[in-house]
Design a protein around this motif. Structure first.
Motif, mmCIF file in Angstrom:
data_model
loop_
_atom_site.group_PDB
_atom_site.id
_atom_site.type_symbol
_atom_site.label_atom_id
_atom_site.label_comp_id
_atom_site.label_asym_id
_atom_site.label_seq_id
_atom_site.Cartn_x
_atom_site.Cartn_y
_atom_site.Cartn_z
ATOM 1 N N SER A 218 0.820 -1.209 0.000
ATOM 2 C CA SER A 218 0.000 0.000 0.000
ATOM 3 C C SER A 218 0.854 1.259 0.000
ATOM 4 O O SER A 218 0.460 2.289 -0.568
ATOM 5 N N ASN A 219 2.019 1.212 0.622
ATOM 6 C CA ASN A 219 2.897 2.385 0.686
ATOM 7 C C ASN A 219 3.995 2.393 -0.369
ATOM 8 O O ASN A 219 4.570 3.453 -0.646
ATOM 9 N N ALA A 220 4.309 1.228 -0.951
ATOM 10 C CA ALA A 220 5.358 1.154 -1.974
ATOM 11 C C ALA A 220 4.904 0.269 -3.131
ATOM 12 O O ALA A 220 5.539 -0.736 -3.448
ATOM 13 N N PRO A 221 3.804 0.637 -3.804
ATOM 14 C CA PRO A 221 3.299 -0.216 -4.896
ATOM 15 C C PRO A 221 4.265 -0.324 -6.062
ATOM 16 O O PRO A 221 4.333 -1.365 -6.713
ATOM 17 N N TYR A 222 5.031 0.747 -6.323
ATOM 18 C CA TYR A 222 5.954 0.707 -7.468
ATOM 19 C C TYR A 222 7.107 -0.257 -7.192
ATOM 20 O O TYR A 222 7.586 -0.941 -8.108
ATOM 21 N N LEU A 223 7.558 -0.327 -5.948
ATOM 22 C CA LEU A 223 8.597 -1.289 -5.577
ATOM 23 C C LEU A 223 8.130 -2.709 -5.857
ATOM 24 O O LEU A 223 8.865 -3.510 -6.461
ATOM 25 N N HIS A 224 6.928 -3.032 -5.430
ATOM 26 C CA HIS A 224 6.386 -4.373 -5.664
ATOM 27 C C HIS A 224 6.211 -4.635 -7.157
ATOM 28 O O HIS A 224 6.496 -5.744 -7.639
ATOM 29 N N ALA A 225 5.758 -3.625 -7.893
ATOM 30 C CA ALA A 225 5.564 -3.775 -9.334
ATOM 31 C C ALA A 225 6.897 -3.974 -10.046
ATOM 32 O O ALA A 225 7.005 -4.778 -10.980
ATOM 33 N N LEU A 226 7.918 -3.267 -9.608
ATOM 34 C CA LEU A 226 9.240 -3.386 -10.220
ATOM 35 C C LEU A 226 9.810 -4.789 -10.014
ATOM 36 O O LEU A 226 10.360 -5.393 -10.946
ATOM 37 N N ILE A 227 9.684 -5.319 -8.812
ATOM 38 C CA ILE A 227 10.189 -6.670 -8.542
ATOM 39 C C ILE A 227 9.419 -7.703 -9.363
ATOM 40 O O ILE A 227 10.008 -8.658 -9.892
ATOM 41 N N ARG A 228 8.116 -7.504 -9.508
ATOM 42 C CA ARG A 228 7.307 -8.418 -10.329
ATOM 43 C C ARG A 228 7.699 -8.320 -11.803
ATOM 44 O O ARG A 228 7.756 -9.347 -12.505
ATOM 45 N N GLU A 229 7.981 -7.135 -12.283
ATOM 46 C CA GLU A 229 8.386 -6.972 -13.681
ATOM 47 C C GLU A 229 9.752 -7.600 -13.936
ATOM 48 O O GLU A 229 9.996 -8.183 -15.001
ATOM 49 N N THR A 230 10.640 -7.504 -12.963
ATOM 50 C CA THR A 230 11.937 -8.164 -13.089
ATOM 51 C C THR A 230 11.752 -9.666 -13.215
ATOM 52 O O THR A 230 12.408 -10.328 -14.026
ATOM 53 N N HIS A 231 10.832 -10.213 -12.440
ATOM 54 C CA HIS A 231 10.581 -11.652 -12.495
ATOM 55 C C HIS A 231 9.961 -12.046 -13.832
ATOM 56 O O HIS A 231 10.226 -13.146 -14.338
ATOM 57 N N ARG A 232 9.157 -11.198 -14.421
ATOM 58 C CA ARG A 232 8.578 -11.507 -15.734
ATOM 59 C C ARG A 232 9.645 -11.530 -16.814
ATOM 60 O O ARG A 232 9.732 -12.474 -17.609
ATOM 61 N N LEU A 233 10.466 -10.497 -16.856
ATOM 62 C CA LEU A 233 11.415 -10.322 -17.956
ATOM 63 C C LEU A 233 12.676 -11.162 -17.780
ATOM 64 O O LEU A 233 13.211 -11.699 -18.760
#
Length: 606
Positions: A447-462
């Motif tokens: 809730s406070n760092a959504p971009y951090l979580h999104a960045l880690i998820r994108e790293t896992h995708r790519l």
């Protein structure tokens, strides 16, 4: 290396080798001649005597070298998708078969027709090329991950995580796990007389006993969150060494210094959780116990070599099947030995100090201290020796896996300054708003760092830590997957990389774009074929089910903490911005060879 020469190595230099291969419907015998002074070895499997012939359905397709798509695929072209029935159009994919041979499976592209891409140095392109050639449901022979009771080492590969849910749910009381395949680790544990060997590498009641004890105080979210203060403190100390490591690498004084730095970071953070101590190995400018650094080097040497052996036909035949010591096995075990000797001394000292009441406050709330308390409880079925072994195995495994994920995340923010700045602004604001100047659990929450979580998820995708997300053995007969009845003992792998690179499911998949994983983007995908990429089985590198990595939550917290700390402390840049120019290697996981990154201190507010 040509096919004859590779066969020559694989079967210990036979003069004449007759190999029978399985093409999905029958057995064909092929004779190969190689130069050798050794006696001839003949391996022949007749149609009548074969113990394993894959049952053919009417819609099964056999892909042979002559009928296959071009297999000599260069990295620049292997990402171009061939669309098959499956995820994009919702149709049930037909089962296809790659040629497979006794013992060696489909390992030799010239014989099996699989892509001529090295999966150790080019894993991402290899698995996309396999999908392009065989579709989203196929079999091939894998010496390392295939069915050990099948001479062709058959593995079923599927892309649809929804189908894999069926396999997880049918796992029964004692499900299979990837650790069963790590034969070099198991061999070493047997030689050392490890009491936990069957519990770690096997199944049954022994696995359940060891697993239940190990995951207590580790896997539950509250337990993992309780270790965060120590992890945060360790990350703050470790971040100070980033620039020194970068200078070592750029000066040529230590090749791979940044990768080694991240391994020490992972060790430092996990040590704070396991032992309650701050080892401070990551910062080269800080004095530390040299035994800690030797542990890290031993763990990397041992586990990295064990994974190389897992994919080597020569090592599997000579080392695993014939049980002979090879030079690589010796090198692997030397790393294991060094790490175990150091860990054993540390753990024994910890136990002695605990008995004397000399532990610090941090040590008293560490995982090991709690585990020792649980071991003494009435009804405990775990010995002190087993607690020691579990602590060692956990520390050993934590070095390579966490550092690999960290290295890919670090590379992506270094080569993407705009994305890095967004992350910096988000973490800075969260630290000021809810952390009162410090990184805390609340600061790092979604809730406070959504971009951090999104960045880690994108790293896992790519760039995931592994292209094969889950490996399981079917535990029941007649389990239907994609309309095909699987039998008990069949090995099924979830290939979890190509979905995220499919342009019919992901817009511009070659771009690193964390915004794909923010709430609005996820909501917008619902009800479309693209929503499959949000399936939880594709979200993390830690497997699923009862054999999910027990330290997965601790590792995830370590990644979030160190990445945030590095971005707060440094402005990071990379001389390489295009992913196609980055090299990587299959170690315990797929590990990027970090280029010479630059770390410029950020101006701290007065």
């Amino acid at each position: 290396m040509n096919s004859a020469l590779l066969l020559h190595r694989t079967v210990a230099s036979s003069r004449c080798l007759r190999v029978a291969y399985n093409n999905g419907g029958g057995i064909v015998s092929t004779k190969f001649l190689v130069r050798s002074s050794r006696p001839a070895i003949s391996i022949a499997v007749s149609r009548a005597k074969s113990s394993h012939v894959l049952p053919r359905a009417a819609n099964d397709i056999v892909i042979s070298p002559s009928s296959a798509s071009p297999t000599d695929i260069s990295p620049s072209h292997s990402n171009e998708f061939v669309q098959w029935d499956g995820l994009a159009n919702g149709k049930t994919p037909n089962l296809k078969h790659a040629r497979s041979f006794p013992i060696i499976g489909s390992a030799i592209p010239q014989l099996s027709g699989i892509p001529k891409i090295n999966p150790l140095t080019n894993a991402y392109n290899f698995w996309i090329a396999m999908r392009n050639q065989y579709g989203e449901f196929y079999t091939f022979g894998s010496m390392s991950l295939g069915n050990p009771n099948d001479i062709y080492r058959t593995s079923y590969i599927i892309n649809d995580p929804r189908e894999f849910v069926k396999i997880i749910r049918a796992g029964g009381k004692f499900p299979s796990g990837i650790l069963e395949n790590l034969w070099a680790n198991e061999r070493w544990a047997e030689m050392q007389g490890f009491h936990t060997r069957e519990g770690i590498h096997g199944r049954g009641e022994e696995w359940r006993r060891i697993r239940t004890f190990l995951q207590t105080d580790m896997l539950h979210p509250d337990s993992a969150r309780g270790y965060l203060p120590g992890i945060i403190h360790s990350a703050g100390l470790a971040s100070k060494g980033a620039q020194a490591a970068a200078i070592l690498q750029s000066s040529g004084e230590e090749n791979g210094a940044l990768n080694a730095y991240l391994k020490r970071c992972a060790f430092d953070m996990f040590s704070s959780m396991m032992l309650g101590i701050y080892t401070e190995t990551a910062d080269e400018t800080t004095r530390t116990d040299p035994e800690n650094e030797r542990f890290v080097k031993g763990a990397v040497q041992g586990q990295g070599t064990a994974i190389e052996m897992l994919f080597s036909p020569y090592e599997i035949i000579v080392g695993k099947l014939l049980k002979l010591e090879t030079s690589k096995m010796k090198h692997c075990f030397e790393g294991f030995d060094a790490a175990w000797a150091i860990a054993r001394d540390k753990i024994e000292s910890f136990i002695e100090r605990k008995e004397r009441g000399e532990l610090s406050e941090n040590e008293q709330v560490s995982y090991l201290s709690r585990a020792l308390d649980r071991q003494k409880e009435e009804g405990s079925n775990v010995t002190v020796r087993e607690v020691m072994e579990l602590a060692f195995i956990s520390m050993f495994a934590a070095v390579d896996t966490t550092s690999s994920v960290l290295s890919w995340n670090l590379l992506h923010i270094a080569r993407s300054p705009d994305i890095q700045e967004k992350l910096f602004q988000e973490i800075s604001a969260s630290v000021e708003k809810v952390g009162y100047g410090n990184i805390t659990a609340e600061v790092l929450s979604k809730s406070n760092a959504p971009y951090l979580h999104a960045l880690i998820r994108e790293t896992h995708r790519l760039t995931p830590a592994g292209a094969i997300g889950i490996t399981k053995t079917v535990d029941v007969d007649n389990l239907e997957v994609h309309g095909r009845k699987m039998e008990k003992g069949d090995v099924v792998l979830l290939e979890s990389y190509s979905q995220g690179m499919n342009s019919d499911l992901v817009e511009n998949p070659e771009e690193f774009r964390p915004e794909r994983w923010l709430r609005d983007a996820v909501e917008a995908r619902k009800g479309s074929p693209s929503e499959i990429i949000d399936h939880p089985f594709l979200a993390t590198p830690f497997s699923q089910g009862a054999r999910k990595c027990p330290a997965s939550r601790v590792a995830t917290n370590e990644i979030k903490v160190l990445l945030s700390q590095l971005v707060l402390d440094w402005k990071i840049s990379s001389p390489i911005t295009e992913l196609e120019n980055v090299r990587y290697q299959q170690q315990a996981t797929i590990e990027v060879k970090l280029p010479c990154l630059q770390f410029e201190p950020r101006l701290q507010p007065k």
